[in-house]
Design an enzyme around this catalytic site. Structure first.
Site, PDB file in Angstrom:
ATOM      1  N   ALA A  73       0.812  -1.212   0.000  1.00  0.00           N
ATOM      2  CA  ALA A  73       0.000   0.000   0.000  1.00  0.00           C
ATOM      3  C   ALA A  73       0.851   1.271   0.000  1.00  0.00           C
ATOM      4  CB  ALA A  73      -0.944  -0.005   1.196  1.00  0.00           C
ATOM      5  N   THR A  74       2.043   1.210   0.562  1.00  0.00           N
ATOM      6  CA  THR A  74       2.916   2.394   0.530  1.00  0.00           C
ATOM      7  C   THR A  74       3.204   2.783  -0.911  1.00  0.00           C
ATOM      8  OG1 THR A  74       3.943   1.753   2.624  1.00  0.00           O
ATOM      9  CG2 THR A  74       5.147   3.335   1.266  1.00  0.00           C
ATOM     10  N   ASN A 153      -5.812   3.435  10.746  1.00  0.00           N
ATOM     11  CA  ASN A 153      -5.033   2.313  11.257  1.00  0.00           C
ATOM     12  C   ASN A 153      -4.781   2.387  12.761  1.00  0.00           C
ATOM     13  OD1 ASN A 153      -3.513   4.483   9.760  1.00  0.00           O
ATOM     14  ND2 ASN A 153      -1.881   3.686  11.066  1.00  0.00           N
ATOM     15  N   CYS A 328       8.192   6.340  21.421  1.00  0.00           N
ATOM     16  CA  CYS A 328       9.512   6.460  22.038  1.00  0.00           C
ATOM     17  C   CYS A 328      10.578   6.243  20.986  1.00  0.00           C
ATOM     18  CB  CYS A 328       9.686   5.455  23.172  1.00  0.00           C
ATOM     19  SG  CYS A 328       9.811   3.764  22.627  1.00  0.00           S
TER      20      CYS A 328
END
Ligand SMILES: *Cc1c(COP(=O)(O)O)cnc(C)c1O
Length: 404
Positions: A73-74, A153, A328
């Site tokens: 999909a990217t 998402n 993080c």
């Protein structure tokens, strides 16, 4: 029940064993190049690819000629945004998207901005939904593309894509939808939604990693794209490169299984998700749902646990694979931009956990997760001075913190 438990189905899914079975022969004895026109090895592969195209097209109610295979999909999102902008640049220089899109849309949009394209990033409502009126108001006579996702998402919110599709059609503007989280989980019909381009990916629907597709409408309107790769002219010239036949076969099988099982599977998964939500809420005060209460993917649950840091919570339940809204990993320590766009405060955004349930999730795993979350959250809250103050009735907003 086996540990660890996988509850991160939005980031990827395991291959269904039936998908693997379908793929296996195409690595060894059926290894032909589907573009080889002169021998039976090629014909055999081409036939398998065409069957897969039909299985995939059927799931989204498209014609199999309207699918372009990509690596995922990217790539589909990049091809849609960059390919459309380059092709239609003479018509205008403005595109519309939203602040809560996946990075696979946000980042190409930013890259286009550097090349002089104007981008509107629509804000969303508290539930995470884009308001169709905002889309209408953002349109100018220079707008050439609208790109909005079907389902988010992180929070699972399902957008009113059909309504926005009508607006795009009425204004004659191309409409791209990143449907990666929606396809295979909820009914998707490209005609009904009114989309002209649509991205999706096999590894989010129990297929293999490394294969996805871009739906490109062929009629009314016929969408044209400038390809990103030059080469053999595969996929109607839109994506050159030898077709990875085993992956395509797996993608096809994965879509067929979703088509057959979606109706019952989505009910079963939503029931487990609802049980998880209810079990957590029954024992943990100040846990807040992020996203839309009903317009939500069946397997999604995103909750902020006040006074608890998401990353610390994940460390406390290491035997359950989950995802948190505090990053993080990023240098900035910024919490999820999606939650921030909903207006969730920085503290609660850092306190969020995303549960992703899927095909292989069991009731036993859900019960175990409820129990462990309650224990871990209570444990962290017991150690939190903020929680202690809040329990004593101190309004934390009025506290003046010493600078250090
Ligand atoms: C996972 C995902 C992508 C990226 O898909 P890949 O196939 O991994 O490149 C894009 N958009 C959304 C909404 C996703 O969930």
């Amino acid at each position: 029940m086996k540990l660890p438990i996988y509850m991160d189905y939005h980031s990827t899914t395991p291959c269904d064993p039936r998908v693997v079975d379908a793929m296996l022969p195409f690595f060894t004895e059926k290894f032909g190049n589907s573009a080889s026109r002169n021998h039976s090895f090629g014909w055999e592969s081409e036939e398998a690819v065409e069957l897969a195209r039909k299985q995939i097209a059927r799931l989204i109610h498209a014609d199999s000629k309207e699918l372009v295979f990509t690596s995922g999909a990217t790539e589909s999102d990049n091809l849609a945004l960059k390919g459309v902008v380059e092709m239609y640049r003479q018509k205008g220089d403005h595109i519309i998207t939203s602040a809560t899109e996946h990075r696979a849309v946000i980042d190409p949009a930013k890259a286009l901005e550097k090349k002089g394209i104007k981008v509107t990033y629509l804000s969303v409502e508290k539930t995470g939904r884009v308001n169709p009126d905002d889309v209408r108001n953002a349109i100018t006579d220079k707008t050439i593309l609208i790109s909005l996702m079907l389902a988010n998402n992180e929070i699972g919110t399902i957008h009113p894509i059909k309504e926005i599709g009508k607006i795009a059609k009425e204004k004659g503007i191309l409409f791209h939808c990143d449907a990666t989280q929606g396809v295979g989980k909820i009914p998707v019909d490209v005609q009904d939604l009114g989309v002209d381009l649509m991205s999706f990916s096999a590894h989010k629907i129990y297929g293999p990693k490394g294969i996805g597709a871009l739906y490109v409408r062929r009629k009314a309107p016929r969408v044209r794209l400038v390809p990103m790769l030059d080469g053999g002219g595969h996929e109607r010239g839109m994506r050159s490169g030898t077709i990875p036949v085993p992956l395509v076969v797996g993608f096809g099988k994965a879509c067929e299984l979703c088509e057959q099982e979606m109706a019952t599977e989505s009910i079963r998964i939503a029931a487990m998700r609802d049980r998880l939500e209810e079990g957590i809420n029954a024992s943990l005060e100040e846990s807040y749902l992020n996203g839309h209460p009903t317009e939500r993917l069946p397997g999604n649950l995103n909750i902020s646990f006040a006074y608890v840091e998401g990353e610390a919570l994940l460390m406390g339940v290491k035997e359950i694979a989950l995802s948190s809204g505090s990053a993080c990993t990023s240098a900035t320590l910024e919490p999820s931009y999606v939650l921030r766009a909903l207006g969730v405060g920085s503290d609660l955004a850092h306190s969020s956990i995303r549960f992703g349930l899927g095909r292989f999730t069991t009731n036993e795993e859900v019960e175990y997760t409820i129990e462990r979350m309650i224990k871990a959250v209570n444990h962290l809250r017991e150690m939190s001075p903020l929680y202690e103050m809040a329990k004593e009735g101190v309004d934390l907003k009025t506290v003046e913190w010493a600078a250090h």
